[in-house]
Design a protein around this motif. Sequence first.
Motif, PDB file in Angstrom:
ATOM      1  N   ASP A  39     -20.514  33.682 -25.968  1.00  0.00           N
ATOM      2  CA  ASP A  39     -20.138  35.070 -26.232  1.00  0.00           C
ATOM      3  C   ASP A  39     -18.996  35.105 -27.255  1.00  0.00           C
ATOM      4  O   ASP A  39     -18.578  34.063 -27.774  1.00  0.00           O
ATOM      5  CB  ASP A  39     -19.757  35.787 -24.937  1.00  0.00           C
ATOM      6  CG  ASP A  39     -18.578  35.132 -24.210  1.00  0.00           C
ATOM      7  OD1 ASP A  39     -17.762  34.450 -24.876  1.00  0.00           O
ATOM      8  OD2 ASP A  39     -18.467  35.311 -22.988  1.00  0.00           O
ATOM      9  N   ALA A  40     -18.457  36.296 -27.523  1.00  0.00           N
ATOM     10  CA  ALA A  40     -17.435  36.458 -28.567  1.00  0.00           C
ATOM     11  C   ALA A  40     -16.186  35.634 -28.258  1.00  0.00           C
ATOM     12  O   ALA A  40     -15.597  35.012 -29.150  1.00  0.00           O
ATOM     13  CB  ALA A  40     -17.076  37.932 -28.726  1.00  0.00           C
ATOM     14  N   ARG A  41     -15.746  35.637 -26.982  1.00  0.00           N
ATOM     15  CA  ARG A  41     -14.554  34.861 -26.625  1.00  0.00           C
ATOM     16  C   ARG A  41     -14.782  33.376 -26.853  1.00  0.00           C
ATOM     17  O   ARG A  41     -13.920  32.675 -27.385  1.00  0.00           O
ATOM     18  CB  ARG A  41     -14.200  35.092 -25.150  1.00  0.00           C
ATOM     19  CG  ARG A  41     -12.940  34.302 -24.713  1.00  0.00           C
ATOM     20  CD  ARG A  41     -12.887  34.070 -23.212  1.00  0.00           C
ATOM     21  NE  ARG A  41     -13.925  33.187 -22.741  1.00  0.00           N
ATOM     22  CZ  ARG A  41     -13.871  31.845 -22.810  1.00  0.00           C
ATOM     23  NH1 ARG A  41     -12.845  31.246 -23.376  1.00  0.00           N
ATOM     24  NH2 ARG A  41     -14.855  31.106 -22.335  1.00  0.00           N
ATOM     25  N   GLN A  42     -15.946  32.897 -26.459  1.00  0.00           N
ATOM     26  CA  GLN A  42     -16.243  31.477 -26.588  1.00  0.00           C
ATOM     27  C   GLN A  42     -16.369  31.067 -28.056  1.00  0.00           C
ATOM     28  O   GLN A  42     -15.928  29.977 -28.443  1.00  0.00           O
ATOM     29  CB  GLN A  42     -17.522  31.166 -25.807  1.00  0.00           C
ATOM     30  CG  GLN A  42     -17.324  31.316 -24.299  1.00  0.00           C
ATOM     31  CD  GLN A  42     -18.615  31.536 -23.536  1.00  0.00           C
ATOM     32  OE1 GLN A  42     -19.691  31.716 -24.117  1.00  0.00           O
ATOM     33  NE2 GLN A  42     -18.520  31.563 -22.204  1.00  0.00           N
ATOM     34  N   ARG A  43     -16.922  31.946 -28.873  1.00  0.00           N
ATOM     35  CA  ARG A  43     -17.008  31.641 -30.308  1.00  0.00           C
ATOM     36  C   ARG A  43     -15.615  31.537 -30.921  1.00  0.00           C
ATOM     37  O   ARG A  43     -15.342  30.658 -31.740  1.00  0.00           O
ATOM     38  CB  ARG A  43     -17.836  32.705 -31.024  1.00  0.00           C
ATOM     39  CG  ARG A  43     -19.318  32.680 -30.681  1.00  0.00           C
ATOM     40  CD  ARG A  43     -20.125  33.508 -31.661  1.00  0.00           C
ATOM     41  NE  ARG A  43     -19.795  34.925 -31.592  1.00  0.00           N
ATOM     42  CZ  ARG A  43     -20.394  35.801 -30.799  1.00  0.00           C
ATOM     43  NH1 ARG A  43     -21.365  35.388 -29.979  1.00  0.00           N
ATOM     44  NH2 ARG A  43     -20.055  37.070 -30.811  1.00  0.00           N
ATOM     45  N   GLN A  44     -14.709  32.438 -30.504  1.00  0.00           N
ATOM     46  CA  GLN A  44     -13.361  32.400 -31.047  1.00  0.00           C
ATOM     47  C   GLN A  44     -12.583  31.186 -30.524  1.00  0.00           C
ATOM     48  O   GLN A  44     -11.806  30.574 -31.247  1.00  0.00           O
ATOM     49  CB  GLN A  44     -12.611  33.690 -30.701  1.00  0.00           C
ATOM     50  CG  GLN A  44     -11.267  33.817 -31.407  1.00  0.00           C
ATOM     51  CD  GLN A  44     -11.421  33.846 -32.911  1.00  0.00           C
ATOM     52  OE1 GLN A  44     -12.122  34.698 -33.441  1.00  0.00           O
ATOM     53  NE2 GLN A  44     -10.770  32.916 -33.610  1.00  0.00           N
ATOM     54  N   PHE A  45     -12.805  30.839 -29.261  1.00  0.00           N
ATOM     55  CA  PHE A  45     -12.195  29.636 -28.691  1.00  0.00           C
ATOM     56  C   PHE A  45     -12.580  28.426 -29.548  1.00  0.00           C
ATOM     57  O   PHE A  45     -11.728  27.608 -29.931  1.00  0.00           O
ATOM     58  CB  PHE A  45     -12.678  29.459 -27.249  1.00  0.00           C
ATOM     59  CG  PHE A  45     -12.049  28.304 -26.507  1.00  0.00           C
ATOM     60  CD1 PHE A  45     -11.033  28.524 -25.585  1.00  0.00           C
ATOM     61  CD2 PHE A  45     -12.489  26.994 -26.707  1.00  0.00           C
ATOM     62  CE1 PHE A  45     -10.456  27.463 -24.885  1.00  0.00           C
ATOM     63  CE2 PHE A  45     -11.924  25.929 -26.019  1.00  0.00           C
ATOM     64  CZ  PHE A  45     -10.906  26.169 -25.099  1.00  0.00           C
ATOM     65  N   HIS A  46     -13.850  28.319 -29.863  1.00  0.00           N
ATOM     66  CA  HIS A  46     -14.370  27.212 -30.670  1.00  0.00           C
ATOM     67  C   HIS A  46     -13.726  27.196 -32.057  1.00  0.00           C
ATOM     68  O   HIS A  46     -13.285  26.145 -32.540  1.00  0.00           O
ATOM     69  CB  HIS A  46     -15.887  27.355 -30.781  1.00  0.00           C
ATOM     70  CG  HIS A  46     -16.561  26.321 -31.622  1.00  0.00           C
ATOM     71  ND1 HIS A  46     -16.396  24.974 -31.430  1.00  0.00           N
ATOM     72  CD2 HIS A  46     -17.426  26.457 -32.672  1.00  0.00           C
ATOM     73  CE1 HIS A  46     -17.130  24.314 -32.318  1.00  0.00           C
ATOM     74  NE2 HIS A  46     -17.756  25.183 -33.086  1.00  0.00           N
ATOM     75  N   ALA A  47     -13.648  28.354 -32.696  1.00  0.00           N
ATOM     76  CA  ALA A  47     -13.023  28.432 -34.026  1.00  0.00           C
ATOM     77  C   ALA A  47     -11.553  28.016 -33.951  1.00  0.00           C
ATOM     78  O   ALA A  47     -11.039  27.323 -34.843  1.00  0.00           O
ATOM     79  CB  ALA A  47     -13.151  29.848 -34.581  1.00  0.00           C
ATOM     80  N   ASN A  48     -10.871  28.410 -32.901  1.00  0.00           N
ATOM     81  CA  ASN A  48      -9.456  28.062 -32.748  1.00  0.00           C
ATOM     82  C   ASN A  48      -9.270  26.556 -32.561  1.00  0.00           C
ATOM     83  O   ASN A  48      -8.300  25.967 -33.059  1.00  0.00           O
ATOM     84  CB  ASN A  48      -8.850  28.812 -31.560  1.00  0.00           C
ATOM     85  CG  ASN A  48      -8.651  30.285 -31.861  1.00  0.00           C
ATOM     86  OD1 ASN A  48      -8.740  30.717 -33.003  1.00  0.00           O
ATOM     87  ND2 ASN A  48      -8.386  31.064 -30.820  1.00  0.00           N
ATOM     88  N   VAL A  49     -10.191  25.925 -31.829  1.00  0.00           N
ATOM     89  CA  VAL A  49     -10.122  24.472 -31.666  1.00  0.00           C
ATOM     90  C   VAL A  49     -10.204  23.795 -33.031  1.00  0.00           C
ATOM     91  O   VAL A  49      -9.388  22.912 -33.367  1.00  0.00           O
ATOM     92  CB  VAL A  49     -11.272  23.956 -30.769  1.00  0.00           C
ATOM     93  CG1 VAL A  49     -11.311  22.426 -30.768  1.00  0.00           C
ATOM     94  CG2 VAL A  49     -11.107  24.470 -29.346  1.00  0.00           C
ATOM     95  N   LEU A  50     -11.161  24.203 -33.829  1.00  0.00           N
ATOM     96  CA  LEU A  50     -11.366  23.569 -35.134  1.00  0.00           C
ATOM     97  C   LEU A  50     -10.182  23.812 -36.064  1.00  0.00           C
ATOM     98  O   LEU A  50      -9.745  22.906 -36.776  1.00  0.00           O
ATOM     99  CB  LEU A  50     -12.656  24.091 -35.765  1.00  0.00           C
ATOM    100  CG  LEU A  50     -13.950  23.797 -34.999  1.00  0.00           C
ATOM    101  CD1 LEU A  50     -15.141  24.426 -35.714  1.00  0.00           C
ATOM    102  CD2 LEU A  50     -14.159  22.301 -34.833  1.00  0.00           C
ATOM    103  N   ALA A  51      -9.658  25.044 -36.071  1.00  0.00           N
ATOM    104  CA  ALA A  51      -8.515  25.358 -36.935  1.00  0.00           C
ATOM    105  C   ALA A  51      -7.281  24.572 -36.519  1.00  0.00           C
ATOM    106  O   ALA A  51      -6.556  24.024 -37.360  1.00  0.00           O
ATOM    107  CB  ALA A  51      -8.232  26.859 -36.899  1.00  0.00           C
ATOM    108  N   SER A  52      -7.024  24.502 -35.226  1.00  0.00           N
ATOM    109  CA  SER A  52      -5.867  23.771 -34.726  1.00  0.00           C
ATOM    110  C   SER A  52      -5.998  22.279 -35.001  1.00  0.00           C
ATOM    111  O   SER A  52      -5.043  21.621 -35.428  1.00  0.00           O
ATOM    112  CB  SER A  52      -5.706  24.014 -33.223  1.00  0.00           C
ATOM    113  OG  SER A  52      -4.678  23.227 -32.676  1.00  0.00           O
ATOM    114  N   ALA A  53      -7.192  21.727 -34.770  1.00  0.00           N
ATOM    115  CA  ALA A  53      -7.409  20.296 -35.015  1.00  0.00           C
ATOM    116  C   ALA A  53      -7.185  19.965 -36.488  1.00  0.00           C
ATOM    117  O   ALA A  53      -6.557  18.953 -36.821  1.00  0.00           O
ATOM    118  CB  ALA A  53      -8.822  19.905 -34.589  1.00  0.00           C
ATOM    119  N   ALA A  54      -7.666  20.830 -37.393  1.00  0.00           N
ATOM    120  CA  ALA A  54      -7.475  20.602 -38.827  1.00  0.00           C
ATOM    121  C   ALA A  54      -5.998  20.665 -39.195  1.00  0.00           C
ATOM    122  O   ALA A  54      -5.482  19.823 -39.943  1.00  0.00           O
ATOM    123  CB  ALA A  54      -8.269  21.632 -39.626  1.00  0.00           C
TER     124      ALA A  54
END
Length: 342
Positions: free
Chosen positions: A127-142
């Motif tokens: 869902d929308a929350r899970q998609r944003q969680f995923h994007a945040n993981v990638l941005a933070s890791a980068a």
Amino acid sequence: MPPSALTFDFEWRPLQNYLHARGLEAPQLLLADSPDEQPPSHALYDWIVRNHGGAIDGLSLGEHYRATDYGMAGLALMSAETLADALKVVRAYMLLFNPDIADILVEAQGQGDVRVTTRFRIRAGWDARQRQFHANVLASAAYHLFNQLMGRPLQGLGLTLPAGLESTQPYLAYFGMPVRSRGSDIVFLLPAGLLESAIPTANPAVFQAALALASEGFNKLLESEMGGTRQRVTALLASLPDRYPDIGQIAQHLKLTERTLRRRLADEGCSYRQILDQARLQRVRELLGRTQLTTEQIAELLGYNDGSSLRQAFRRWTGTTLNQYRQGLLREASEDGGRAGG
């Protein structure tokens, strides 16, 4: 039936560390739980995204990804000479091993600034929350990978996260740069020249050794990222401290047959002899500029039988003699010293 080859799930450790930091236990996930025979970390990551925390918590998960967790690819990252080289390693690794990454693009902008764009995939059912969680993981890791490689906090010009954030204020405080929410990609805007910054842990010899131990598929993708076989061979020769190997040894290091290496170089309009001559010329210039070695000593370092052979080669390469070149360096040093003294 012979035992299957060992496989290493590099993504498992960051996820396990994240759960440990939050006082959570990893569920019992088996390969059968993951579609298409994905490693256990694929299922564990999906379980974390679906079951734990708000979207902002993805930033915390991203902090647990470290270059040192990624085997030979991680070693190549830490020993790359510049951030630009490290990004080539990242792109080759992610496109080969990470099904969540669709592409990583590095594009020059006006005034020399650079956009680093991560295009990522969303798994079915999020869902929308899970998609944003995923994007945040990638941005933070980068972001934390940049920090780890440079040894200091990233001073970016701006960050774009996918549309849908209720407020960008927590993200501005976290990343220390302007943040906006739009589109569907993660985009870091970096200042001109940053990608050419030297990595403090750079070591060309370790970089080449790591690539020699990495998988054939990874090497093939990275070679493409580095600009082809010629550039790969050039970088390999530049990492060597003394006598240069023959083409057979180079082919063995690159996990190619000598015939394939010759063909690939010919397709790029060059030969190993041409690359070797350029490497030797560069090494001669370096040695003449920073050492007091004699022509005979330099010739021995570069694998020539005697100083005469080196002199002939240098004249063929440059149209001038070694003595003329050395005298020119001495004049430049004298003029620089005179200007400094004046």
